[in-house]
Scaffold this motif. Structure first.
Motif, PDB file in Angstrom:
ATOM      1  N   THR A 259       0.836  -1.211   0.000  1.00  0.00           N
ATOM      2  CA  THR A 259       0.000   0.000   0.000  1.00  0.00           C
ATOM      3  C   THR A 259       0.866   1.254   0.000  1.00  0.00           C
ATOM      4  O   THR A 259       0.623   2.193  -0.782  1.00  0.00           O
ATOM      5  CB  THR A 259      -0.923   0.005   1.237  1.00  0.00           C
ATOM      6  N   ALA A 260       1.876   1.279   0.872  1.00  0.00           N
ATOM      7  CA  ALA A 260       2.741   2.466   0.979  1.00  0.00           C
ATOM      8  C   ALA A 260       3.492   2.722  -0.325  1.00  0.00           C
ATOM      9  O   ALA A 260       3.578   3.867  -0.797  1.00  0.00           O
ATOM     10  CB  ALA A 260       3.726   2.290   2.128  1.00  0.00           C
ATOM     11  N   ALA A 261       4.036   1.655  -0.938  1.00  0.00           N
ATOM     12  CA  ALA A 261       4.802   1.819  -2.180  1.00  0.00           C
ATOM     13  C   ALA A 261       3.903   2.181  -3.355  1.00  0.00           C
ATOM     14  O   ALA A 261       4.338   2.877  -4.281  1.00  0.00           O
ATOM     15  CB  ALA A 261       5.569   0.531  -2.490  1.00  0.00           C
ATOM     16  N   SER A 262       2.659   1.740  -3.331  1.00  0.00           N
ATOM     17  CA  SER A 262       1.712   2.090  -4.409  1.00  0.00           C
ATOM     18  C   SER A 262       1.392   3.575  -4.385  1.00  0.00           C
ATOM     19  O   SER A 262       1.110   4.186  -5.421  1.00  0.00           O
ATOM     20  CB  SER A 262       0.424   1.267  -4.262  1.00  0.00           C
ATOM     21  N   ILE A 263       1.431   4.178  -3.204  1.00  0.00           N
ATOM     22  CA  ILE A 263       1.180   5.617  -3.079  1.00  0.00           C
ATOM     23  C   ILE A 263       2.426   6.404  -3.482  1.00  0.00           C
ATOM     24  O   ILE A 263       2.350   7.361  -4.245  1.00  0.00           O
ATOM     25  CB  ILE A 263       0.779   5.964  -1.628  1.00  0.00           C
ATOM     26  N   ASN A 264       3.573   5.999  -2.955  1.00  0.00           N
ATOM     27  CA  ASN A 264       4.856   6.636  -3.256  1.00  0.00           C
ATOM     28  C   ASN A 264       5.956   5.590  -3.159  1.00  0.00           C
ATOM     29  O   ASN A 264       5.965   4.803  -2.206  1.00  0.00           O
ATOM     30  CB  ASN A 264       5.156   7.763  -2.250  1.00  0.00           C
ATOM     31  N   PRO A 265       6.885   5.540  -4.133  1.00  0.00           N
ATOM     32  CA  PRO A 265       7.999   4.584  -4.030  1.00  0.00           C
ATOM     33  C   PRO A 265       8.733   4.742  -2.700  1.00  0.00           C
ATOM     34  O   PRO A 265       8.893   5.851  -2.202  1.00  0.00           O
ATOM     35  CB  PRO A 265       8.899   4.964  -5.214  1.00  0.00           C
ATOM     36  N   ILE A 266       9.174   3.614  -2.112  1.00  0.00           N
ATOM     37  CA  ILE A 266       9.836   3.640  -0.812  1.00  0.00           C
ATOM     38  C   ILE A 266      11.349   3.497  -0.996  1.00  0.00           C
ATOM     39  O   ILE A 266      11.831   2.427  -1.393  1.00  0.00           O
ATOM     40  CB  ILE A 266       9.332   2.498   0.095  1.00  0.00           C
ATOM     41  N   PRO A 267      12.123   4.555  -0.738  1.00  0.00           N
ATOM     42  CA  PRO A 267      13.588   4.422  -0.789  1.00  0.00           C
ATOM     43  C   PRO A 267      14.069   3.577   0.382  1.00  0.00           C
ATOM     44  O   PRO A 267      13.548   3.699   1.488  1.00  0.00           O
ATOM     45  CB  PRO A 267      14.080   5.869  -0.676  1.00  0.00           C
ATOM     46  N   VAL A 268      15.040   2.702   0.124  1.00  0.00           N
ATOM     47  CA  VAL A 268      15.507   1.766   1.156  1.00  0.00           C
ATOM     48  C   VAL A 268      17.023   1.871   1.298  1.00  0.00           C
ATOM     49  O   VAL A 268      17.750   1.814   0.298  1.00  0.00           O
ATOM     50  CB  VAL A 268      15.119   0.318   0.813  1.00  0.00           C
ATOM     51  N   LEU A 269      17.509   2.016   2.528  1.00  0.00           N
ATOM     52  CA  LEU A 269      18.948   2.053   2.770  1.00  0.00           C
ATOM     53  C   LEU A 269      19.551   0.684   2.463  1.00  0.00           C
ATOM     54  O   LEU A 269      19.007  -0.341   2.898  1.00  0.00           O
ATOM     55  CB  LEU A 269      19.242   2.422   4.226  1.00  0.00           C
ATOM     56  N   PRO A 270      20.677   0.626   1.725  1.00  0.00           N
ATOM     57  CA  PRO A 270      21.303  -0.670   1.382  1.00  0.00           C
ATOM     58  C   PRO A 270      21.596  -1.537   2.594  1.00  0.00           C
ATOM     59  O   PRO A 270      21.494  -2.766   2.525  1.00  0.00           O
ATOM     60  CB  PRO A 270      22.593  -0.248   0.677  1.00  0.00           C
ATOM     61  N   GLN A 271      21.943  -0.913   3.752  1.00  0.00           N
ATOM     62  CA  GLN A 271      22.289  -1.697   4.939  1.00  0.00           C
ATOM     63  C   GLN A 271      21.101  -2.482   5.488  1.00  0.00           C
ATOM     64  O   GLN A 271      21.280  -3.457   6.234  1.00  0.00           O
ATOM     65  CB  GLN A 271      22.843  -0.791   6.036  1.00  0.00           C
ATOM     66  N   LEU A 272      19.877  -2.083   5.086  1.00  0.00           N
ATOM     67  CA  LEU A 272      18.702  -2.829   5.529  1.00  0.00           C
ATOM     68  C   LEU A 272      18.637  -4.218   4.901  1.00  0.00           C
ATOM     69  O   LEU A 272      17.886  -5.080   5.373  1.00  0.00           O
ATOM     70  CB  LEU A 272      17.420  -2.049   5.215  1.00  0.00           C
TER      71      LEU A 272
END
Length: 323
Positions: A259-272
């Protein structure tokens, strides 16, 4: 005032979870739905309500950078601490036939999330959950719900072929729904109250905002799952306790991130990526505790629960050092 609110919050959490579990188990009896299905749907979505609300609001504001970290952290807490503490208080009886499919789905979804989020890094791209990937996750969520629906129908057809000699207790559906709504309200509001009060208390003792976020906030958003699973296990509703954890983890990854990504792309830190791999590893270790070398029904023992809790302590120490 913070100490008073902290106590009130815990009371709301515990009483809300108590009412919530009662309402959910009565719904299961009324419609002849297996308790594991109720745990995987009604209970898990209800206890994941805080994460869902926060993620949607963050995405609408365009500030959803912390969404992925919160979801991974919540799932790790669910897997290690919720099941660990619950089994220490009351060893959890595990029906392999009921939970094995959902365990496998949990692992597959986590691996898929790892590929979708960090696959582009192999080609020099960025790590993120794109809008397209968010839609894919939502489609998979719908597919998972349909699978649960089919399982419910199969179970009902089996139940209908068994004549029960015991008189059927009359259960009013409206009462069940009211119990569930009151329970969810108590769990969610109690959890929020505990987080806010604990944060204020921690600040007065000089804890940094980063450390508060990694500990109190991370634990606070998963308090509904923790208290609900403990109450369910104490009441002998082991399927609800297990279904709550696996269902919450699946819906966190599919429904909330989707749901969150469909509204706006979610940037993710590589260390995650390291944290997500750790989540997959500890889930497999949990699977070993539940399934390996055990025939028929098994138990998640106090010793195994303690190991899960210690693994979480080691993880938190690593996170604090890393950050």
């Amino acid at each position: 005032m913070s100490y008073i609110l902290l106590i009130i919050g815990f009371v709301l959490l515990i009483k809300g979870a108590d009412i919530f579990v009662d309402g959910a188990s009565e719904i299961a009896k009324k419609f002849k739905i297996p308790e594991i299905i109720v745990g995987l749907t009604i209970v898990s979505i209800g206890t994941s309500a805080p994460e869902l609300a926060v993620s949607i609001i963050s995405s609408l504001k365009g500030s959803n950078e912390i969404t992925m970290g919160n979801i991974i952290g919540s799932n790790i807490f669910n897997t290690l601490m919720v099941l660990g503490i619950t089994s220490i208080i009351m060893p959890i009886v595990i029906k392999k036939s009921s939970i094995s499919k959902d365990f496998i789905i949990t692992v597959i979804v986590a691996v898929l999330l790892l590929v979708l989020t960090f696959g582009d890094l192999l080609w020099g791209g960025t790590s993120q959950i794109s809008t397209l990937n968010g839609i894919v996750l939502l489609i998979l969520c719908i597919g998972y719900l349909l699978l649960l629906l089919l399982d419910t129908k199969k179970s009902n057809s089996l139940v209908e072929n068994i004549e029960s000699e015991e008189p059927q207790e009359e259960i009013k559906i409206l009462t069940c729904i009211i119990k569930i709504l009151i329970g969810v309200a108590g769990v969610v509001s109690g959890g929020e109250m505990v987080v806010n009060a604990a944060t204020n208390i921690a600040t007065t003792f000089g804890m940094s905002q980063k450390l508060i976020g990694l500990t109190i906030i991370a634990v606070g958003t998963s308090l509904p799952e923790l208290v609900t699973s403990i109450i369910a296990a104490i009441k002998g509703k082991n399927d609800i306790a297990l279904g709550n954890v696996f269902g919450s983890n699946i819906f966190n990854m599919l429904l909330i991130l989707g749901t969150a990504a469909s509204i706006n792309p979610i940037p993710v830190l590589p260390q995650l990526g390291i944290d997500l791999i750790f989540l997959i590893v500890v889930t497999l270790i949990l699977g070993g505790f539940m399934f390996v070398g055990k025939k028929g029904n098994s138990k998640l023992s106090r010793k195994e629960g303690l190991i899960l809790v210690l693994m979480y302590v080691v993880y938190i120490i690593y996170i604090v050092i890393r950050n």
